[in-house]
Design an enzyme around this catalytic site. Sequence first.
Site, PDB file in Angstrom:
ATOM      1  CD  GLU A  75       5.356   0.996  -5.100  1.00 57.82           C
ATOM      2  OE1 GLU A  75       4.934   0.675  -3.967  1.00 57.82           O
ATOM      3  OE2 GLU A  75       4.800   0.638  -6.161  1.00 57.82           O
ATOM      4  N   GLY A 115       0.824  -1.203   0.000  1.00 56.36           N
ATOM      5  CA  GLY A 115       0.000   0.000   0.000  1.00 56.36           C
ATOM      6  C   GLY A 115       0.860   1.256   0.000  1.00 56.36           C
TER       7      GLY A 115
HETATM    8  N1  V47 Z   1       2.896  -1.415  -6.385  1.00 58.77           N
HETATM    9  C1  V47 Z   1       2.322  -1.627  -5.185  1.00 58.77           C
HETATM   10  N2  V47 Z   1       2.785  -0.987  -4.089  1.00 58.77           N
HETATM   11  C2  V47 Z   1       2.206  -1.163  -2.902  1.00 58.77           C
HETATM   12  N3  V47 Z   1       1.137  -1.963  -2.711  1.00 58.77           N
HETATM   13  C3  V47 Z   1       0.643  -2.605  -3.780  1.00 58.77           C
HETATM   14  C4  V47 Z   1       1.207  -2.468  -5.029  1.00 58.77           C
HETATM   15  N4  V47 Z   1       0.511  -3.210  -5.900  1.00 58.77           N
HETATM   16  C5  V47 Z   1      -0.450  -3.814  -5.222  1.00 58.77           C
HETATM   17  N5  V47 Z   1      -0.377  -3.460  -3.931  1.00 58.77           N
HETATM   18  C6  V47 Z   1      -1.300  -3.955  -2.924  1.00 58.77           C
HETATM   19  O1  V47 Z   1      -2.171  -2.960  -2.574  1.00 58.77           O
HETATM   20  C7  V47 Z   1      -2.647  -3.243  -1.283  1.00 58.77           C
HETATM   21  C8  V47 Z   1      -3.221  -1.927  -0.779  1.00 58.77           C
HETATM   22  C9  V47 Z   1      -4.463  -2.103   0.033  1.00 58.77           C
HETATM   23  C10 V47 Z   1      -4.759  -0.883   0.815  1.00 58.77           C
HETATM   24  O2  V47 Z   1      -4.023   0.075   0.756  1.00 58.77           O
HETATM   25  C11 V47 Z   1      -5.943  -0.827   1.667  1.00 58.77           C
HETATM   26  C12 V47 Z   1      -6.171   0.335   2.377  1.00 58.77           C
HETATM   27  C13 V47 Z   1      -7.321   0.418   3.177  1.00 58.77           C
HETATM   28  C14 V47 Z   1      -8.226  -0.636   3.242  1.00 58.77           C
HETATM   29  C15 V47 Z   1      -7.970  -1.777   2.511  1.00 58.77           C
HETATM   30  C16 V47 Z   1      -8.943  -2.899   2.542  1.00 58.77           C
HETATM   31  O3  V47 Z   1      -8.720  -3.902   1.845  1.00 58.77           O
HETATM   32  O4  V47 Z   1      -9.962  -2.784   3.189  1.00 58.77           O
HETATM   33  C17 V47 Z   1      -6.837  -1.888   1.734  1.00 58.77           C
HETATM   34  C18 V47 Z   1      -1.427  -3.710  -0.559  1.00 58.77           C
HETATM   35  O5  V47 Z   1      -1.658  -4.504   0.529  1.00 58.77           O
HETATM   36  C19 V47 Z   1      -0.656  -4.417  -1.658  1.00 58.77           C
HETATM   37  O6  V47 Z   1      -0.776  -5.808  -1.581  1.00 58.77           O
END
Ligand code: V47
EC number: 3.5.4.40
Length: 346
Positions: free
Chosen positions: A206, A176
Site C-alpha cells: 500500500e 497499519g
Molecule cells: N488503509 C489502511 N491501511 C492499513 N491499515 C489500515 C487502513 N485502514 C485502516 N487500517 C487499520 O488501522 C489499524 C492501525 C492501528 C495501529 O497502527 C496501531 C498502532 C499502535 C497502537 C494501536 C492501538 O490500537 O493501540 C494501533 C490497522 O490495524 C488497520 O486495521
Amino acid sequence: MTDHHDLHAFIAGLPKAELHVHHVGSASPRIVSELAARHPDSKVPSDPEALVDYFTFTDFAHFIDVYLSVVDLIRTPEDVRLLTYEVARDMARQQIRYAELTITPFSSTRRGIDEGAFMEAIEDARTSAEADFGTVLRWCFDIPGEAGLESAEETVRLATTDKLRPEGLVSFGLGGPEIGVPRPQFKPYFDRAIAAGLHSVPHAGETTGPETIWDALTDLRAERIGHGTSSARDPKLLAHLAEHRIALEVCPTSNIATRAVRTLDEHPIKEFVRAGVVVTINSDDPPMFGTDLNNEYAVAARLLDLDERGLAALAKNAVEVSFLDDAGKAKLAEDIDTYTSAWLAP
Ligand SMILES: Nc1ncnc2c1ncn2[C@@H]1O[C@H](CCC(=O)c2cccc(C(=O)O)c2)[C@@H](O)[C@H]1O
Ligand SMILES: [Zn+2]
C-alpha cells in the site's frame, strides 16, 4: 450507450460483496456522532461538517493518528455492538450482501474492553444484522503491525483460542503502516492462524514497494493482498498474482486520501486488469475517505471504462475470491446475473 446516471443507478442496486473494509473505519458521521455524544471528552468532532475537515489527511501517518482517535471512541461492549450493527445497516442500504469486515481486536482489548464481551458484541451484531438487514458479515482479525509483536501475539491468541474465537471469523490480516514494519517477523503468528483454519489476507504494497508483497506471499502465505498497489512496478509479480489467482483488494479512493497514489487517473488498476490479475473493488474506510462501495464501483467503471456487464463481472470477482461457502457464492453470483439480465432486458 449507457449514460452516467443509469450506470450509478445500476451500481446502487447491484448485489455486492465487499472484502476489504475496516470496522472502526466504517463508522459513518451518524455513528461517530452517537459515539462522540456518549463520550464527550473525546477530541473527535461530533458535528458531521467538522468531520469532513477532520477526515482530510496530509499523509498515511496522519491518517493512522486520526484513525486511532476514532478507535478511542469505542470503549464499551455496547459501543462495539452499536458500531458493528449500524455498519451493517449502512452496507445493506448499498446492496452489500456479504462483507468481510477487518476488526483489530487488540485495539479494544488493550483499552480494557473484556475480551469475551467483545466477541459477544460482534457476534450479537452479526446475527442480528443478518436477520434484520439480510447482510452476511464475516470477520478478519488483523494485527496492527506498528503496535509490535505483542499485538501479534494477542491477536493470534484471540483468533485461535477455542473459547473466544467467534463463529464469524474467517481470516487473519495485518494492517497499519508498512514502512519500518517488515512483514517476515509476523510469519510465526500467521503460521498459527493458518494452522487453526484461518485464511491469510495481509495488507501489502500500500505504501511500500513490491518486495513487501513478495514477503506477504512467501512468509505470510497470503491468499489475497490488501491493496497491493505497488505490484504494478513488478511485471513478474503481476504474472505470479495472475497465474495463482491471488486477488488484489483494490481501494482506489483510499489510495488517494492517504496519498499512496497521487491522482485517480494515475491509479494502476488498469495495469492489474491488463496483466490478468483478479481485481476486487473495496472501500477500506469509507466515511473517512468520503466514499462508499457504490462510489468505488463508479470510480472503477470510469478508470476501466466498464459498462454494466463489466461491473457485474467485477462484483462476481469479489464473490469468487471471498471466503463464503460454495452455496453462498453460487447464490450471490446468481443474484448478480439475475439483476444484470433484468436491468439490460429490453
Ligand atoms: N488503509 C489502511 N491501511 C492499513 N491499515 C489500515 C487502513 N485502514 C485502516 N487500517 C487499520 O488501522 C489499524 C492501525 C492501528 C495501529 O497502527 C496501531 C498502532 C499502535 C497502537 C494501536 C492501538 O490500537 O493501540 C494501533 C490497522 O490495524 C488497520 O486495521
Ligand atoms: Zn485496509
